[in-house]
Design a protein around this motif. Structure first.
Motif, PDB file in Angstrom:
ATOM      1  N   MET A 540      16.918   5.731  13.326  1.00  0.00           N
ATOM      2  CA  MET A 540      16.526   5.980  11.943  1.00  0.00           C
ATOM      3  C   MET A 540      15.102   6.536  11.932  1.00  0.00           C
ATOM      4  SD  MET A 540      16.955   6.165   8.742  1.00  0.00           S
ATOM      5  CE  MET A 540      18.586   5.439   8.573  1.00  0.00           C
ATOM      6  N   PRO A 541      14.932   7.752  11.480  1.00  0.00           N
ATOM      7  CA  PRO A 541      13.584   8.345  11.442  1.00  0.00           C
ATOM      8  C   PRO A 541      12.702   7.623  10.423  1.00  0.00           C
ATOM      9  CG  PRO A 541      15.330   9.984  11.124  1.00  0.00           C
ATOM     10  CD  PRO A 541      15.966   8.662  10.975  1.00  0.00           C
ATOM     11  N   LEU A 542      11.425   7.463  10.700  1.00  0.00           N
ATOM     12  CA  LEU A 542      10.710   7.776  11.907  1.00  0.00           C
ATOM     13  C   LEU A 542       9.680   6.698  12.160  1.00  0.00           C
ATOM     14  CD1 LEU A 542       9.985  11.404  10.893  1.00  0.00           C
ATOM     15  CD2 LEU A 542      10.995  10.902  13.098  1.00  0.00           C
ATOM     16  N   LYS A 543       9.267   6.528  13.426  1.00  0.00           N
ATOM     17  CA  LYS A 543       8.253   5.531  13.751  1.00  0.00           C
ATOM     18  C   LYS A 543       6.904   5.937  13.148  1.00  0.00           C
ATOM     19  CE  LYS A 543      10.039   2.286  16.399  1.00  0.00           C
ATOM     20  NZ  LYS A 543      11.302   2.345  15.659  1.00  0.00           N
ATOM     21  N   ILE A 544       6.311   5.020  12.385  1.00  0.00           N
ATOM     22  CA  ILE A 544       4.999   5.295  11.811  1.00  0.00           C
ATOM     23  C   ILE A 544       3.918   5.183  12.877  1.00  0.00           C
ATOM     24  CG2 ILE A 544       4.662   2.908  11.084  1.00  0.00           C
ATOM     25  CD1 ILE A 544       3.191   3.967   8.646  1.00  0.00           C
ATOM     26  N   VAL A 545       4.136   4.293  13.850  1.00  0.00           N
ATOM     27  CA  VAL A 545       3.198   4.120  14.956  1.00  0.00           C
ATOM     28  C   VAL A 545       3.987   3.665  16.177  1.00  0.00           C
ATOM     29  CG1 VAL A 545       2.707   1.749  14.242  1.00  0.00           C
ATOM     30  CG2 VAL A 545       1.103   2.925  15.744  1.00  0.00           C
ATOM     31  N   TYR A 546       3.526   4.093  17.330  1.00  0.00           N
ATOM     32  CA  TYR A 546       4.173   3.677  18.584  1.00  0.00           C
ATOM     33  C   TYR A 546       3.098   3.467  19.633  1.00  0.00           C
ATOM     34  CZ  TYR A 546       7.142   3.580  22.697  1.00  0.00           C
ATOM     35  OH  TYR A 546       7.782   3.182  23.852  1.00  0.00           O
ATOM     36  N   PRO A 547       3.192   2.380  20.403  1.00  0.00           N
ATOM     37  CA  PRO A 547       4.185   1.303  20.341  1.00  0.00           C
ATOM     38  C   PRO A 547       3.726   0.194  19.406  1.00  0.00           C
ATOM     39  CG  PRO A 547       2.828   0.992  22.266  1.00  0.00           C
ATOM     40  CD  PRO A 547       2.323   2.248  21.595  1.00  0.00           C
ATOM     41  N   ALA A 548       4.517  -0.871  19.344  1.00  0.00           N
ATOM     42  CA  ALA A 548       4.174  -2.014  18.495  1.00  0.00           C
ATOM     43  C   ALA A 548       3.203  -2.945  19.216  1.00  0.00           C
ATOM     44  CB  ALA A 548       5.445  -2.774  18.115  1.00  0.00           C
ATOM     45  N   LEU A 549       2.406  -3.646  18.428  1.00  0.00           N
ATOM     46  CA  LEU A 549       1.525  -4.678  18.977  1.00  0.00           C
ATOM     47  C   LEU A 549       2.331  -5.953  19.167  1.00  0.00           C
ATOM     48  CD1 LEU A 549      -1.572  -4.139  16.639  1.00  0.00           C
ATOM     49  CD2 LEU A 549      -1.242  -3.217  18.945  1.00  0.00           C
ATOM     50  N   ASN A 571       3.900  -2.089  11.961  1.00  0.00           N
ATOM     51  CA  ASN A 571       3.763  -2.344  13.397  1.00  0.00           C
ATOM     52  C   ASN A 571       4.989  -1.842  14.156  1.00  0.00           C
ATOM     53  OD1 ASN A 571       2.806  -3.267  15.843  1.00  0.00           O
ATOM     54  ND2 ASN A 571       3.255  -5.409  15.437  1.00  0.00           N
ATOM     55  N   GLY A 572       5.166  -0.529  14.139  1.00  0.00           N
ATOM     56  CA  GLY A 572       6.287   0.063  14.859  1.00  0.00           C
ATOM     57  C   GLY A 572       7.567   0.150  14.067  1.00  0.00           C
ATOM     58  N   GLY A 573       7.507  -0.050  12.743  1.00  0.00           N
ATOM     59  CA  GLY A 573       8.695   0.105  11.912  1.00  0.00           C
ATOM     60  C   GLY A 573       9.059   1.566  11.718  1.00  0.00           C
ATOM     61  N   SER A 574      10.274   1.806  11.272  1.00  0.00           N
ATOM     62  CA  SER A 574      10.765   3.171  11.029  1.00  0.00           C
ATOM     63  C   SER A 574      10.804   3.419   9.529  1.00  0.00           C
ATOM     64  CB  SER A 574      12.159   3.365  11.631  1.00  0.00           C
ATOM     65  OG  SER A 574      12.116   3.198  13.036  1.00  0.00           O
ATOM     66  N   TRP A 575      10.165   4.490   9.088  1.00  0.00           N
ATOM     67  CA  TRP A 575      10.005   4.789   7.663  1.00  0.00           C
ATOM     68  C   TRP A 575      10.718   6.095   7.312  1.00  0.00           C
ATOM     69  CZ3 TRP A 575       6.626   1.952   4.249  1.00  0.00           C
ATOM     70  CH2 TRP A 575       6.043   0.832   4.853  1.00  0.00           C
ATOM     71  N   PRO A 576      11.812   6.024   6.555  1.00  0.00           N
ATOM     72  CA  PRO A 576      12.528   7.250   6.176  1.00  0.00           C
ATOM     73  C   PRO A 576      11.672   8.241   5.390  1.00  0.00           C
ATOM     74  CG  PRO A 576      13.883   5.312   5.752  1.00  0.00           C
ATOM     75  CD  PRO A 576      12.523   4.814   6.109  1.00  0.00           C
TER      76      PRO A 576
END
Length: 672
Positions: A540-549, A571-576
């Motif tokens: 599911m697009p898209l990672k707001i930040v990579y990688p997660a803490l 923290n690494g979630g995916s935001w449409p």
């Protein structure tokens, strides 16, 4: 009549058993690669079944057939006239009576069967089903787990259709003016290898998902004195409102762009003017007055019973979680103003004295002299889309890219009268210094990573290579595995003794759209997205930040934030919603195929899941644990991405390269 049909079914089974003694199975693949549930179909030289039967009629005059091998995961399309031939398959545990009961229950009509495809039509038009293909490489359409027992509806268009289906592509044709192509690709969420259908709908009204998105977007409109002034953040009836019942400046940007592309200009104009009006308010928080140029984070419309009229109530960070003022609101306001001017060709709005003054207030706040030795803008954690503590304090790439974008947009709209000329000169100087700084010190690719790995420390003098005194041992291990040989990106932050090597999508895409990144860097960013697709896009697009803490780092950086646990929220979630930014960057760099692939992924689940705010998990498989549904910018982000990919002329939020900046003689070695 029923007895006759049962006798014919039994006779056909005996004949087929003598020709093909292999037992029938429901699923799987034989050693030859043929799906086992299709191996019992007898074939002849002309590709037709060897056991064709005469037509039998049920009491209601409809042709019935039990197909025990019909996979419930396979979708269907067909409303053509039924043929007079019937074909059956063998299933040892099913009697003719049970087959007939199953036939009457499913209400299926056999339309046509050949070597290349088999199509069924339901007796009820509201529940269309078809077996797509009996080729050797039949694949399955991906579905979310909750839909695994349901058939996927591919089309509900009225009228007669002709169907042609092959190994990997399915083409549908209702009339010469409408053609849909379906491409099969792998999807990891299901145990079998069913691929999703890449439906390209060229119809003038668009697909049903876009129609639903437009309806929901319109329902989110907020009105003030009879005029639309923005959109609500979310309209989830199952969750508490909190601040989701307000109009957010940054959230409205994709909504405003969607409205501009649809020639609904008034809502954008009213939004720009109302937020400008709120900027002029005295902004006081705990007896401290904020700068004049600060734009509100959000506002809402309330009815004052005493004055018997509607009023606007703005939030400048005083009510926000963490009490952080939004640095990005003013930048987004300038960028949207420029997009409005570009779309409508109406320069009168930007030329208004109050609008000119509003831009100057924002820029004066950012260009004011201070103690900084670098042209980047110092700001607090939680001042942007990542509005919670996530370790972006200092000079986060998202704010620097938006700052640069807003400077260039304002440069085009500011009038050189009174103090405007002096402000334009300050903008020109800052743009050149900022572009050099970001391009040189924020850029990371395989070569630069190797250089940093070999840095010497404790260098003194303006000739130092390691200007920020970064300790090579501080480079996190994941970077070495994440960095491909082809590709690169702008890292999250640069500050004394520390570099934040995380990938932030917003900053990188904005850098491409504003030409803050060079053309070579923009290409490399797109290369990185392709090379690390599973990490940055996943399901599911898209990672707001990579990688997660994670672990101790999560505890120390986020302060044990329960919403920002690993692979969730910021923290690494995916935001449409980020789909529109990626699509815009792809079009700008001439890589639309990347955006199409991401849009296809979103179309599989986004509407079915209720347009959630964000997704959780390393690949974005699960709806966010605290995500609001019917999130407006998830809806508008999809609409903007879809309209841009269908018509690249809708790329309103993009700037061309400025040769004066690109040809700057400033070099890294002489940066002192």
């Amino acid at each position: 009549m029923t007895q006759t049909l049962l006798q014919l079914l039994a006779a056909a089974r005996e004949e087929e058993a003598s020709l093909s003694p292999r037992p029938a199975t429901v699923s799987g693949t034989s050693d030859t690669g043929t799906p086992t549930y299709l191996q019992d179909l007898p074939e002849s030289s002309n590709g037709r079944s060897e056991n064709e039967m005469s037509q039998s009629e049920s009491p209601n005059g409809e042709n019935k057939l039990a197909e025990s091998f019909l996979d419930p995961m396979v979708s269907s399309i067909s409303e053509a006239e039924p043929s007079n031939s019937l074909s059956e398959t063998e299933k040892e545990s099913t009697s003719p009576e049970e087959e007939l009961d199953s036939l009457e229950k499913d209400g299926l009509q056999l339309i046509e069967k050949s070597f290349d495809y088999i199509v069924f039509s339901p007796s009820s038009k509201s529940d269309e089903k078809s077996l797509i293909s009996d080729s050797d490489e039949l694949k399955e359409k991906p579905m979310k787990p909750s839909d695994s027992s349901e058939n996927v509806e591919l089309s509900k268009s009225k009228g007669k259709k002709s169907v042609t289906m092959s190994d990997e592509d399915v083409a549908f044709s209702e009339n010469p003016s409408l053609t849909k192509i379906a491409t099969l690709r792998p999807y990891p969420s299901v145990s079998t290898n069913l691929d999703f259908l890449d439906l390209i709908d060229n119809s003038p009204n668009g697909c049903a998902m876009m129609e639903e998105a437009w309806e929901r977007l319109k329902k989110s409109y907020v009105y003030f004195k009879g005029q639309p002034v923005g959109t609500l953040a979310a309209m989830d009836p199952s969750a508490e409102d909190l601040n989701y019942n307000q109009v957010f400046v940054r959230d409205f940007v994709p909504s405003g762009l969607a409205c501009l592309m649809r020639n609904e200009h008034d809502i954008v104009k009213h939004f720009l003017l109302k937020t400008l009006h709120l900027q002029g308010w005295e902004k006081r928080i705990d007896n401290f007055t904020l700068g004049e140029g600060v734009m509100p984070a959000s506002f809402k419309v309330l009815f004052d019973p005493h004055r018997q009229k509607e009023i606007l109530v703005a939030d400048f960070g005083g009510s926000a979680i963490g009490r952080v003022a939004p640095v990005d609101s003013g930048f987004w306001w300038i960028i949207l103003l420029r997009s409005y001017t570009k779309c409508t060709h109406d320069h009168t709005l930007a030329d208004r004295p109050e609008v000119q003054r509003g831009m100057k207030l924002i820029l004066n706040l950012c260009l004011s002299d201070g103690f900084d030795t670098f042209p980047t803008l110092l700001c607090a954690d939680g001042c942007s889309m990542i509005d919670r503590r996530m370790g972006i304090y200092g000079y986060p790439i998202e704010i620097q890219a938006l700052f640069y974008f807003a400077l260039r947009c304002a440069r085009q709209m500011l009038k050189a009268e009174r103090d405007g000329k002096e402000l334009i000169e300050r903008i020109d100087k800052r743009i050149k210094a900022l572009s050099f700084h970001i391009q040189k010190y924020y850029w990371l690719d395989f070569t630069q990573l190797n250089n940093i790995y070999r840095y010497k420390t404790e260098e003194y003098s303006h000739t130092a290579v390691n200007k920020f005194n970064v300790i090579p041992e501080s480079i996190p291990d994941w970077v070495f595995d994440f960095m491909p040989l082809r590709g690169g990106y702008l890292i999250g932050n640069v500050s004394p003794a520390r570099m934040d090597f995380r990938w932030f999508l917003v900053g990188n895409c904005i850098a491409i759209l504003s030409c803050l990144a060079t053309s070579a860097q923009a290409t490399a960013i797109m290369d990185l997205v392709e090379e690390r697709w599973e990490d940055l896009v996943g399901e599911m697009p898209l990672k707001i930040v990579y990688p997660a803490l994670e672990g101790h780092e999560w505890r120390s950086v986020t302060g044990f934030d329960p919403k920002n646990t690993r692979w969730s929220y910021h923290n690494g979630g995916s935001w449409p919603v980020l789909l529109w930014l990626l699509t815009a960057a792809c079009i700008k760099t001439g890589r639309p195929q990347i955006a199409k692939r991401a849009i296809e992924l979103a179309e599989q689940r986004l509407s079915k899941d209720g347009w959630p705010e964000y997704y959780d998990g390393k690949t974005g498989r699960y709806i966010g644990k605290q995500a609001r549904k019917y999130q407006t910018w998830s809806i508008s982000g999809y609409l903007v991405a879809k309209m841009m990919i269908e018509n690249p002329a809708n790329l309103l939020i993009s700037l061309e390269e400025d040769k004066r900046i690109a040809n700057s003689t400033h070099t890294r070695s002489a940066s002192y």
